[in-house]
Design a protein around this motif. Structure first.
Motif, PDB file in Angstrom:
ATOM      1  N   THR A  80       0.724  -1.493   0.008  1.00 37.00           N
ATOM      2  CA  THR A  80       0.056  -0.089   0.115  1.00 37.00           C
ATOM      3  C   THR A  80       0.892   1.247  -0.094  1.00 37.00           C
ATOM      4  O   THR A  80       0.307   2.477   0.055  1.00 37.00           O
ATOM      5  CB  THR A  80      -1.055  -0.087   1.121  1.00 37.00           C
ATOM      6  OG1 THR A  80       0.027  -0.018   2.445  1.00 37.00           O
ATOM      7  CG2 THR A  80      -1.912  -0.977   1.099  1.00 37.00           C
TER       8      THR A  80
ATOM      9  N   ARG B 109      -8.492  -2.456  12.580  1.00 38.29           N
ATOM     10  CA  ARG B 109      -8.728  -1.304  11.911  1.00 38.29           C
ATOM     11  C   ARG B 109      -7.720  -0.771  11.083  1.00 38.29           C
ATOM     12  O   ARG B 109      -6.371  -1.111  11.157  1.00 38.29           O
ATOM     13  CB  ARG B 109      -9.397  -0.304  12.816  1.00 38.29           C
ATOM     14  CG  ARG B 109     -10.708  -0.689  13.583  1.00 38.29           C
ATOM     15  CD  ARG B 109     -10.911  -0.013  14.890  1.00 38.29           C
ATOM     16  NE  ARG B 109     -11.267   1.250  14.413  1.00 38.29           N
ATOM     17  CZ  ARG B 109     -11.535   1.994  15.695  1.00 38.29           C
ATOM     18  NH1 ARG B 109     -11.357   1.831  16.722  1.00 38.29           N
ATOM     19  NH2 ARG B 109     -11.990   3.630  15.026  1.00 38.29           N
ATOM     20  N   ALA B 110      -7.958  -0.017  10.237  1.00 35.01           N
ATOM     21  CA  ALA B 110      -6.900   0.673   9.105  1.00 35.01           C
ATOM     22  C   ALA B 110      -6.170   1.689  10.003  1.00 35.01           C
ATOM     23  O   ALA B 110      -6.959   2.445  11.037  1.00 35.01           O
ATOM     24  CB  ALA B 110      -7.804   1.318   7.862  1.00 35.01           C
TER      25      ALA B 110
ATOM     26  N   GLY C 255      -5.564   4.957   9.328  1.00 37.60           N
ATOM     27  CA  GLY C 255      -6.238   6.393   9.620  1.00 37.60           C
ATOM     28  C   GLY C 255      -7.401   6.229  10.647  1.00 37.60           C
ATOM     29  O   GLY C 255      -7.395   7.413  11.313  1.00 37.60           O
ATOM     30  N   GLU C 256      -8.057   5.121  10.881  1.00 42.33           N
ATOM     31  CA  GLU C 256      -9.244   4.931  11.938  1.00 42.33           C
ATOM     32  C   GLU C 256      -8.482   4.998  13.122  1.00 42.33           C
ATOM     33  O   GLU C 256      -8.973   5.665  14.355  1.00 42.33           O
ATOM     34  CB  GLU C 256      -9.841   3.753  11.734  1.00 42.33           C
ATOM     35  CG  GLU C 256     -10.817   3.772  10.677  1.00 42.33           C
ATOM     36  CD  GLU C 256     -11.496   2.280  10.577  1.00 42.33           C
ATOM     37  OE1 GLU C 256     -12.345   2.272  11.160  1.00 42.33           O
ATOM     38  OE2 GLU C 256     -10.880   1.407   9.870  1.00 42.33           O
TER      39      GLU C 256
ATOM     40  N   ARG D 258      -0.617  10.473   7.904  1.00 45.94           N
ATOM     41  CA  ARG D 258      -1.010  11.292   6.588  1.00 45.94           C
ATOM     42  C   ARG D 258       0.169  11.605   5.657  1.00 45.94           C
ATOM     43  O   ARG D 258      -0.285  11.408   4.281  1.00 45.94           O
ATOM     44  CB  ARG D 258      -1.496  12.907   7.372  1.00 45.94           C
ATOM     45  CG  ARG D 258      -2.525  13.703   6.232  1.00 45.94           C
ATOM     46  CD  ARG D 258      -2.851  14.841   7.026  1.00 45.94           C
ATOM     47  NE  ARG D 258      -2.019  15.274   8.235  1.00 45.94           N
ATOM     48  CZ  ARG D 258      -2.251  15.290   9.393  1.00 45.94           C
ATOM     49  NH1 ARG D 258      -2.993  15.155   9.862  1.00 45.94           N
ATOM     50  NH2 ARG D 258      -1.565  15.716  10.220  1.00 45.94           N
TER      51      ARG D 258
ATOM     52  N   TRP E 160      -1.118   6.475   4.431  1.00 46.18           N
ATOM     53  CA  TRP E 160      -1.321   5.362   5.033  1.00 46.18           C
ATOM     54  C   TRP E 160      -2.746   5.200   5.590  1.00 46.18           C
ATOM     55  O   TRP E 160      -3.028   4.340   6.310  1.00 46.18           O
ATOM     56  CB  TRP E 160      -0.410   4.991   5.961  1.00 46.18           C
ATOM     57  CG  TRP E 160       1.011   4.684   5.463  1.00 46.18           C
ATOM     58  CD1 TRP E 160       1.358   4.351   4.051  1.00 46.18           C
ATOM     59  CD2 TRP E 160       2.089   4.576   6.138  1.00 46.18           C
ATOM     60  NE1 TRP E 160       2.635   4.126   3.885  1.00 46.18           N
ATOM     61  CE2 TRP E 160       3.262   4.159   5.214  1.00 46.18           C
ATOM     62  CE3 TRP E 160       2.454   4.803   7.554  1.00 46.18           C
ATOM     63  CZ2 TRP E 160       4.685   4.229   5.451  1.00 46.18           C
ATOM     64  CZ3 TRP E 160       3.729   4.492   7.775  1.00 46.18           C
ATOM     65  CH2 TRP E 160       4.910   4.218   6.877  1.00 46.18           C
ATOM     66  N   GLU E 161      -3.712   6.063   5.354  1.00 47.24           N
ATOM     67  CA  GLU E 161      -5.318   6.142   6.051  1.00 47.24           C
ATOM     68  C   GLU E 161      -5.834   4.870   5.899  1.00 47.24           C
ATOM     69  O   GLU E 161      -6.484   4.597   6.737  1.00 47.24           O
ATOM     70  CB  GLU E 161      -5.816   7.237   5.499  1.00 47.24           C
ATOM     71  CG  GLU E 161      -5.198   8.618   6.106  1.00 47.24           C
ATOM     72  CD  GLU E 161      -4.394   9.298   5.020  1.00 47.24           C
ATOM     73  OE1 GLU E 161      -3.717   8.606   4.131  1.00 47.24           O
ATOM     74  OE2 GLU E 161      -4.021  10.617   5.176  1.00 47.24           O
ATOM     75  N   HIS E 162      -5.562   3.994   4.793  1.00 46.35           N
ATOM     76  CA  HIS E 162      -6.394   2.955   4.531  1.00 46.35           C
ATOM     77  C   HIS E 162      -5.483   1.756   4.621  1.00 46.35           C
ATOM     78  O   HIS E 162      -5.880   0.561   4.332  1.00 46.35           O
ATOM     79  CB  HIS E 162      -6.791   3.049   3.175  1.00 46.35           C
ATOM     80  CG  HIS E 162      -7.999   4.076   2.847  1.00 46.35           C
ATOM     81  ND1 HIS E 162      -8.953   4.379   3.488  1.00 46.35           N
ATOM     82  CD2 HIS E 162      -7.787   5.404   2.221  1.00 46.35           C
ATOM     83  CE1 HIS E 162      -9.621   5.374   3.163  1.00 46.35           C
ATOM     84  NE2 HIS E 162      -8.924   6.157   2.407  1.00 46.35           N
ATOM     85  N   ASN E 163      -4.314   2.078   5.141  1.00 47.86           N
ATOM     86  CA  ASN E 163      -3.254   0.908   5.227  1.00 47.86           C
ATOM     87  C   ASN E 163      -3.703   0.237   6.360  1.00 47.86           C
ATOM     88  O   ASN E 163      -3.982   0.542   7.616  1.00 47.86           O
ATOM     89  CB  ASN E 163      -1.662   1.400   5.285  1.00 47.86           C
ATOM     90  CG  ASN E 163      -0.787   0.459   4.982  1.00 47.86           C
ATOM     91  OD1 ASN E 163      -1.050  -0.698   5.800  1.00 47.86           O
ATOM     92  ND2 ASN E 163      -0.021   1.009   4.598  1.00 47.86           N
ATOM     93  N   LEU E 164      -3.541  -1.376   6.302  1.00 54.80           N
ATOM     94  CA  LEU E 164      -3.884  -2.146   7.366  1.00 54.80           C
ATOM     95  C   LEU E 164      -2.618  -2.488   8.195  1.00 54.80           C
ATOM     96  O   LEU E 164      -2.565  -2.645   9.387  1.00 54.80           O
ATOM     97  CB  LEU E 164      -4.539  -3.475   6.896  1.00 54.80           C
ATOM     98  CG  LEU E 164      -5.788  -3.385   6.226  1.00 54.80           C
ATOM     99  CD1 LEU E 164      -6.536  -4.863   5.856  1.00 54.80           C
ATOM    100  CD2 LEU E 164      -6.886  -2.846   7.133  1.00 54.80           C
TER     101      LEU E 164
END
Length: 198
Positions: free
Chosen positions: A4, A63-64, A66-67, A127, A131-135
């Motif tokens: 990612t 969770r990702a 970003g979360e 940010r 990597w917000e959606h990176n697991l």
């Protein structure tokens, strides 16, 4: 594994300059993928270890990134694990090499900051790197049913801190929780938020 984020691959020897053999090996490997021989490989390894502290918490809660950094409690735990890593490196007289927007001076300031101010570092790293959606690689391993690298990431911080006469309770707890997730599946956020971060 799903990639990612792209990054250069580096190799070298210890804390000294890259030698002819390191450059030769880098040239051979670069025929397949880009690899650069760098000076102070040890410092780069430590900075990369700090960056890899973003992996454990997302792996525990499923969770990702970003979360995780958007959740104050989870962010505090991630920040505390990074701070333990940096403090262990400082105790070993490491000079952190520039990597992923981090450098020695910034990481030394981070090690002295209160947790609330230090939390800017992992949030901005996620940010800046997109990597917000990176697991994270640890969570990806769990989702594939494979053993994770947690003992070589957060576990390494625990060992290096101990060797320097320090404690790394946050990283120790994260190692235990990731091993629990490997056995039983993702855990509730509250389990991670309960880790003492002072």
């Amino acid at each position: 594994m799903r990639i990612t984020a792209t990054a250069a691959s580096h190799l070298g020897r210890g804390a000294g300059p890259a030698d002819d053999e390191a450059r030769r090996i880098a040239a051979v490997l670069s025929e397949a993928v880009p690899v650069t021989a760098i000076d102070d490989f040890l410092g780069a390894q430590w900075t990369k270890l700090v960056v890899n502290m973003v992996n454990a918490v997302p792996a525990i809660v499923g969770r990702a990134l970003g979360e995780v950094v958007a959740d104050r409690g989870l962010l505090a735990v991630m920040t505390a694990s990074m701070r333990e890593c940096v403090r262990a490196g400082i105790a070993h007289d490491v000079r952190f090499a520039p990597l992923n927007g981090l450098d020695d001076a910034g990481l030394r300031r981070f090690a002295r900051m209160p947790l609330s101010l230090g939390s800017r570092l992992p949030r901005s790293l996620v940010r800046r790197m997109g990597w917000e959606h990176n697991l994270g690689s640890t969570q990806q391993s769990i989702r594939r049913g494979q053993e994770t690298e947690i003992d070589f990431l957060n576990g390494a911080v625990v060992r290096e801190a101990s060797a320097a006469g320090l404690e790394a309770p946050v990283n120790r707890a994260l190692v235990d929780l990731v091993h629990e997730v490997e056995r039983v599946g993702f855990l509730p956020d509250e389990r991670v938020r309960a880790i003492p971060t002072h």
